[in-house]
Design a protein around this motif. Structure first.
Motif, PDB file in Angstrom:
ATOM      1  N   ALA A  73       0.819  -1.295   0.058  1.00  0.00           N
ATOM      2  CA  ALA A  73      -0.030   0.101  -0.080  1.00  0.00           C
ATOM      3  C   ALA A  73       0.801   1.258  -0.036  1.00  0.00           C
ATOM      4  CB  ALA A  73      -0.892  -0.122   1.092  1.00  0.00           C
ATOM      5  N   SER A  74       2.009   1.092   0.498  1.00  0.00           N
ATOM      6  CA  SER A  74       2.865   2.464   0.743  1.00  0.00           C
ATOM      7  C   SER A  74       3.855   2.525  -0.417  1.00  0.00           C
ATOM      8  CB  SER A  74       3.535   2.360   2.221  1.00  0.00           C
ATOM      9  OG  SER A  74       4.477   1.307   2.203  1.00  0.00           O
ATOM     10  N   GLN A  75       3.885   1.560  -1.132  1.00  0.00           N
ATOM     11  CA  GLN A  75       5.034   1.401  -2.259  1.00  0.00           C
ATOM     12  C   GLN A  75       4.223   2.247  -3.548  1.00  0.00           C
ATOM     13  OE1 GLN A  75       5.618  -2.754  -2.328  1.00  0.00           O
ATOM     14  NE2 GLN A  75       7.407  -2.567  -1.102  1.00  0.00           N
ATOM     15  N   THR A  76       4.828   3.584  -3.910  1.00  0.00           N
ATOM     16  CA  THR A  76       4.147   4.127  -4.927  1.00  0.00           C
ATOM     17  C   THR A  76       5.166   4.633  -6.019  1.00  0.00           C
ATOM     18  OG1 THR A  76       4.764   6.200  -3.743  1.00  0.00           O
ATOM     19  CG2 THR A  76       2.591   5.315  -3.215  1.00  0.00           C
ATOM     20  N   ALA A  77       4.683   5.083  -7.091  1.00  0.00           N
ATOM     21  CA  ALA A  77       5.737   5.464  -8.358  1.00  0.00           C
ATOM     22  C   ALA A  77       6.277   6.665  -7.981  1.00  0.00           C
ATOM     23  CB  ALA A  77       5.015   5.795  -9.406  1.00  0.00           C
ATOM     24  N   ALA A  78       7.800   7.043  -8.246  1.00  0.00           N
ATOM     25  CA  ALA A  78       8.319   8.268  -7.947  1.00  0.00           C
ATOM     26  C   ALA A  78       8.185   9.071  -9.227  1.00  0.00           C
ATOM     27  CB  ALA A  78       9.903   7.646  -7.902  1.00  0.00           C
ATOM     28  N   ASP A  79       7.487  10.338  -8.684  1.00  0.00           N
ATOM     29  CA  ASP A  79       7.239  11.143  -9.872  1.00  0.00           C
ATOM     30  C   ASP A  79       6.572  10.677 -10.976  1.00  0.00           C
ATOM     31  OD1 ASP A  79       8.716  13.234  -8.412  1.00  0.00           O
ATOM     32  OD2 ASP A  79      10.556  12.649  -9.293  1.00  0.00           O
ATOM     33  N   ASN A  80       5.692   9.823 -10.764  1.00  0.00           N
ATOM     34  CA  ASN A  80       4.788   9.008 -11.673  1.00  0.00           C
ATOM     35  C   ASN A  80       5.320   8.348 -12.661  1.00  0.00           C
ATOM     36  OD1 ASN A  80       1.757   8.680 -12.267  1.00  0.00           O
ATOM     37  ND2 ASN A  80       1.885   9.953 -14.118  1.00  0.00           N
ATOM     38  N   GLN A  81       6.836   7.741 -12.192  1.00  0.00           N
ATOM     39  CA  GLN A  81       7.391   6.904 -13.110  1.00  0.00           C
ATOM     40  C   GLN A  81       7.562   5.578 -12.311  1.00  0.00           C
ATOM     41  OE1 GLN A  81      11.164   8.143 -14.613  1.00  0.00           O
ATOM     42  NE2 GLN A  81      11.044  10.282 -14.146  1.00  0.00           N
ATOM     43  N   ALA A  82       7.458   4.433 -12.789  1.00  0.00           N
ATOM     44  CA  ALA A  82       7.356   3.026 -12.411  1.00  0.00           C
ATOM     45  C   ALA A  82       8.683   3.007 -11.678  1.00  0.00           C
ATOM     46  CB  ALA A  82       7.417   1.976 -13.601  1.00  0.00           C
ATOM     47  N   ALA A  83       8.406   2.500 -10.341  1.00  0.00           N
ATOM     48  CA  ALA A  83       9.732   2.138  -9.393  1.00  0.00           C
ATOM     49  C   ALA A  83       9.594   0.877  -9.027  1.00  0.00           C
ATOM     50  CB  ALA A  83       9.625   3.089  -8.177  1.00  0.00           C
ATOM     51  N   ALA A  84      10.770   0.191  -8.954  1.00  0.00           N
ATOM     52  CA  ALA A  84      11.160  -1.153  -8.305  1.00  0.00           C
ATOM     53  C   ALA A  84      11.396  -1.035  -6.799  1.00  0.00           C
ATOM     54  CB  ALA A  84      12.055  -1.911  -9.288  1.00  0.00           C
ATOM     55  N   TYR A  85      10.726  -1.891  -6.223  1.00  0.00           N
ATOM     56  CA  TYR A  85      11.022  -2.017  -4.509  1.00  0.00           C
ATOM     57  C   TYR A  85      11.801  -3.339  -4.699  1.00  0.00           C
ATOM     58  CZ  TYR A  85       8.615   2.157  -3.770  1.00  0.00           C
ATOM     59  OH  TYR A  85       7.963   3.538  -3.677  1.00  0.00           O
TER      60      TYR A  85
END
Length: 710
Positions: A671-683
């Motif tokens: 739930a807390s894992q979001t895109a960075a500046d609307n760009q896809a992000a890998a956690y």
């Protein structure tokens, strides 16, 4: 009142099997034997008539089952003896693997061997006192025949009942003792993986591939373990054994060079002469092994072989409603392999001269035939197309990458011969749909869809999953084992739940449809509720509310398919990583402890459990891609993770363009894992430690130990 109970020979088409759905049982509906299906009617008749039960277990593509039927069950004299002495029950082992497993254990205990057809004589309380496999019509080369055995058993039943009862009770006690849960053993460590590798290395056939002499079976779960051992240790010999075996099978006659797909096994050491039946579970598992070996090596032959097997399954083994059929027979027109073999003049009649010359050269076609009769050893005049050793200049695996013109000629020849072959009388097909085997095929197609970037395979896997979920469940949501001819039935077993959940997990990672993950979780909870051994750990094969059986077995040994316990443990470990449900890990760990001593003794016999242990030992990773679901950057990250071999990694998609995505309910940590500046992000998290998220594909791959290309 049973009007047929005292008939010595029921009229053709009138025994009780005519009401069944199983193609195998329907094959016997016209026998003069007064067959019953397994059920209370048969046991009541045996009790009322004071007769023992003749139990015959087989399956539709079993060659020696066909032989025994034609030789004995279609014979009026044998049938009359059987009807007079016994109440006769016929069982399809694929419909009732629970019964087959119990009575096969009895056969192995009594005879030190086993196989199909399986023949059991037992009393009305289902206690066996005689076991065997194929029995000829009359005594041959010292092997007692039906005409001699039946009167002896009948006489013993009438005059020495006490001895038979005592024997049956001893057998039952031994069976129950064998299945009694052993105390939980010590925890297994990584050393068991090394022990299994050493056993495989010692038994490896360095000349022809595989791990035995003859016969040779595919057993792809062994290859999946060796791939993981290579990944864990860097031991190149583990990977070399996998490659040698897969390439040898692909070159051999055990592989259908014209229509694709793998035959059941090779009767020889060289993989050249197959037992010609084709089973769905072999297609699924060999295709999955090829997909994962392609991920490990990126050699085109493995991707091509996986695609060919998928082509065969989607063309010839798929029900119009979406599920996958069980098997194709070895026999056609009463002759094993007739559909698949070729005389050289036939080939020259179909092909142009240049095509014929090349095909005959590459595929080892001989004028006298390369296929010898198994019984006599004499040349048959027919040929099984197969490729030569890979180092030979005309091997198609070499031609494929060195001479496009020759390859094109071979492909034209293959298509022409396949078109001609399709006009022959096809082997019989067992068109029932089984939940467990469909789970394996769904998993393989889903893996192929992701790794090979082919959405067609995900579509086929999804249709099959929807078919099982829509047509093979009870009103309460429990799975059913078998569907055929519009009707589902038979209580599902452990393999149904474990294998189908396995397919759903793979389908989630191919499509990132959270509904697939929810379905996997729901069925896993039902599996735990009805199959878990609460007292000792591990899973029983039959549910707690199923039909009473002599013993509730807890299988762990890998046979033609991996054990349900091993697949269940593997699923639980993956789902725990994907959702954070630590209870699943606890159930898995307890199951491993309950079964650990068996694994420790002969680890190479339990490779699917070792695959699960490899995951448990780690390092394992959880990767969440957060971004708009259909954005190119999101898809690029997901595709980059699907291409390499990352066996101990789970991947989730957290769509950031949805206000309340379902995955956040199933895996709350997303739930807390979001895109960075609307760009896809890998956690990326590994062994309980999480890295800073990244939007760079190269950096993401470096985090998981993959060297980016380009």
């Amino acid at each position: 009142m049973d009007p047929q109970a005292n008939q010595s020979s029921p009229p053709a088409g009138r025994n009780r099997l005519r009401f069944e759905k199983s193609p195998y049982l329907l094959q016997h509906k016209d026998n003069p034997v007064d067959w019953y299906p397994w059920g209370e009617e048969a046991f009541a008749a045996a009790s009322r008539l004071d007769k023992p039960i003749f139990l015959s277990i087989g399956y539709s593509t079993c060659h020696w089952c066909h032989v025994m039927e034609h030789e004995s069950f279609e014979d009026e004299q044998v049938a009359a003896l059987m009807n007079d002495a016994f109440v006769n029950i016929k069982v399809d082992r694929e419909e009732r693997p629970d019964l087959d497993a119990v009575y096969m254990t009895v056969c192995q205990m009594l005879t030190r061997g086993g196989g199909w057809p399986l023949t059991i004589i037992m009393d009305a309380d289902r206690r066996p006192f005689f076991a065997g496999t194929y029995i000829p019509r009359q005594t041959r080369f010292g092997r007692p025949g039906m005409l001699e055995i039946i009167p002896k058993i009948q006489q013993a039943w009438r005059s020495r009942r006490d001895e038979l009862n005592a024997s049956a009770q001893q057998i039952l006690a031994a069976l129950q003792d064998a299945e009694r849960s052993a105390p939980a053993g010590e925890a297994l460590d990584r050393g068991v993986l090394d022990s299994a590798y050493r056993q495989f290395a010692e038994q490896f056939d360095a000349v022809y591939g595989g791990f035995s002499t003859a016969p040779k079976f595919p057993t792809p779960h062994n290859l999946l373990f060796l791939l993981r051992h290579w990944k864990r240790t860097g031991n190149s010999h583990a990977l070399a054994m996998v490659e040698k075996t897969l390439q040898a099978m692909r070159r051999g006659g055990v592989y259908d060079q014209l229509g694709y797909g793998i035959h059941r096994y090779s009767v020889d050491q060289e993989w050249r002469v197959p037992h010609f039946e084709k089973m769905l579970y072999d297609q699924a598992q060999v295709a999955a092994a090829c997909v994962q070996t392609w991920q490990a090596t990126h050699k085109p032959i493995y991707a091509a072989t996986a695609r060919e097997i998928f082509t065969y399954v989607l063309r010839d083994m798929t029900d119009p409603a979406g599920g996958f059929h069980c098997a194709e027979d070895a026999d056609s027109e009463g002759v094993e392999g007739k559909f698949y073999v070729w005389a050289e003049p036939e080939i020259r009649q179909v092909l142009d001269p240049a095509e014929a010359d090349l095909f005959i050269d590459v595929y080892n076609i001989q004028m006298m035939g390369n296929y010898r009769d198994e019984a006599t050893g004499q040349a048959s005049g027919t040929n099984i197309p197969h490729l030569s050793d890979p180092m030979q200049p005309h091997d198609a695996l070499v031609v494929e990458f060195q001479d496009e013109q020759r390859l094109a000629t071979l492909e034209r020849a293959r298509q022409k011969l396949l078109e001609t072959r399709e006009k022959r009388v096809r082997p019989g097909k067992d068109d029932k749909v089984l939940a467990d085997w469909n789970g394996l095929m769904i998993a393989a197609l889903a893996q192929g869809a992701a790794a090979l970037d082919d959405r067609r395979y995900a579509g086929a896997a999804g249709r099959a999953a929807d078919f099982v979920l829509g047509h093979m469940r009870t009103d309460t949501g429990r799975l059913l084992h078998r569907w055929r001819d519009g009707q589902a039935g038979i209580t599902a077993n452990l393999d149904d739940y474990a294998f189908f959940v396995y397919g759903l997990i793979e389908l989630y990672e191919a499509t990132f449809d959270a509904a697939r993950l929810q379905q996997a979780l729901d069925l896993t909870d039902r599996m735990i509720e009805h199959f878990l051994d609460e007292s000792a750990g591990g899973f029983f094969f039959t549910p707690d509310d199923g039909e009473p059986v002599l013993v509730r077995q807890k299988p762990i040994y890998d046979g033609a398919v991996p054990s349900g316990n091993a697949v269940a443990v593997y699923n639980l470990l993956r789902l725990a990583k994907m959702t954070g449900r630590t209870r699943y890990e606890q159930v898995a760990e307890r199951a491993v402890r309950a079964l650990s001593e068996q694994v420790r003794q002969v680890p190479m016999a339990y490779t699917k459990m070792l695959v699960a242990l490899d995951f448990a030992f780690g390092p394992s990773r959880e990767i969440v891609i957060a971004g708009p679901a259909d954005a190119p950057a999101t898809r690029q990250m997901l595709a980059a993770l699907a291409e390499p071999f990352l066996p101990n990694t789970v991947v989730l998609l957290r769509p950031t363009d949805e206000p309340s995505p379902a995955i956040t309910q199933l895996a709350p940590f997303t739930a807390s894992q979001t895109a960075a500046d609307n760009q896809a992000a890998a956690y990326v998290c590994e062994d309980f430690q999480c890295r800073q998220p990244t939007t760079d594909v190269r950096e993401m791959l470096e985090m998981v130990g993959v060297e980016p290309v380009g």
